[in-house]
Design a protein around this motif. Structure first.
Motif, short mmCIF file in Angstrom:
data_model
loop_
_atom_site.label_atom_id
_atom_site.label_comp_id
_atom_site.label_asym_id
_atom_site.label_seq_id
_atom_site.Cartn_x
_atom_site.Cartn_y
_atom_site.Cartn_z
N LEU A 1 -7.94 7.35 5.73
CA LEU A 1 -7.37 8.68 5.20
C LEU A 1 -6.91 8.14 3.09
CD1 LEU A 1 -5.66 11.34 5.19
CD2 LEU A 1 -3.63 10.23 5.79
N VAL A 2 -6.43 6.85 3.08
CA VAL A 2 -6.78 6.41 1.15
C VAL A 2 -8.19 6.70 1.14
CG1 VAL A 2 -5.90 4.84 -0.27
CG2 VAL A 2 -4.07 5.41 1.97
N THR A 3 -8.98 6.29 1.97
CA THR A 3 -10.13 5.59 1.47
C THR A 3 -10.66 7.02 1.66
OG1 THR A 3 -10.09 3.51 2.37
CG2 THR A 3 -12.49 4.93 1.73
N PHE A 4 -10.11 8.32 2.41
CA PHE A 4 -11.25 9.35 1.97
C PHE A 4 -10.95 10.16 0.80
CE2 PHE A 4 -10.58 14.54 2.81
CZ PHE A 4 -11.60 14.11 2.85
N PHE A 5 -8.91 9.82 0.47
CA PHE A 5 -8.85 10.40 -0.47
C PHE A 5 -8.90 9.90 -1.60
CE2 PHE A 5 -5.23 11.11 -3.46
CZ PHE A 5 -5.30 11.97 -3.91
#
Length: 195
Positions: A1-5
């Motif tokens: 999720l952090v990588t996507f953001f």
């Protein structure tokens, strides 16, 4: 999720500054390579940009058309929630494989609430339209939007999916179109040289 953001934020910055980044990349290529190589790289990058843009347009057109066809089919066989399910089918058609599964499950549950037999008819209509789209509509529309004949678009999706899985299915048509265009130009140049 952090990588996507983080990836999403970086892509916004890239889009905001794309002209400057493009100019800088061209300067770097010009500094390190000959004029002929620079021109070829610029040509390929422009081809890739137009191909991927056309691919996204074709994807959206195919999703809209498939959603509309599904709405019409469900209306003809008098299924409840035809409009909602047609819109859901169109939206989730942008997500390869998983989108179809989402539409199938949600639709079958919604339709089964009113009448369990309707869920069977819904599933049959869904699979028939899905097969028609996968084998005829999608290769024709998406392949045509990127300048790739329908046969080669279908072959590209099959090969890309079998070798690289989910990601291969997404990028196989634009990559095959780029290779097809470059090979076509190369062959035409060779024929012209022989004449």
């Amino acid at each position: 999720l952090v990588t996507f953001f983080i990836g999403f934020i970086i892509s916004i910055y890239i889009l905001i500054d794309k002209e400057n980044l493009s100019r800088q990349a061209k300067k770097i290529i010009t500094a390190f390579f000959s004029k002929k190589v620079t021109n070829e790289v610029v040509k390929i990058v422009k081809l890739a940009n137009s191909t991927f843009s056309s691919f996204l347009t074709g994807q959206c057109l195919d999703a809209f058309l498939t959603g509309f066809e599904f709405f019409v089919i469900l209306s003809i066989i008098r299924m409840p929630y035809a409009l909602i399910l047609g819109v859901l089918f169109g939206v989730t058609a942008l997500i390869p494989y998983i989108g179809a599964f989402i539409t199938l499950v949600i639709g079958a549950v919604l339709v089964a609430v009113s009448n369990p037999i309707n869920a069977l008819w819904y599933t049959i209509a869904f699979f028939l339209l899905q097969q028609f789209d996968d084998n005829f509509t999608y290769p024709k529309i998406v392949g045509g939007s990127v300048g790739l004949p329908a046969l080669w678009a279908l072959v590209a999706v099959l090969i890309g999916g079998s070798i690289f899985g989910f990601i291969g299915m997404i990028v196989s048509i634009p990559l095959a179109s780029i290779i097809y265009s470059l090979l076509k130009d190369y062959v035409n140049e060779k024929i012209k040289d022989k004449e």
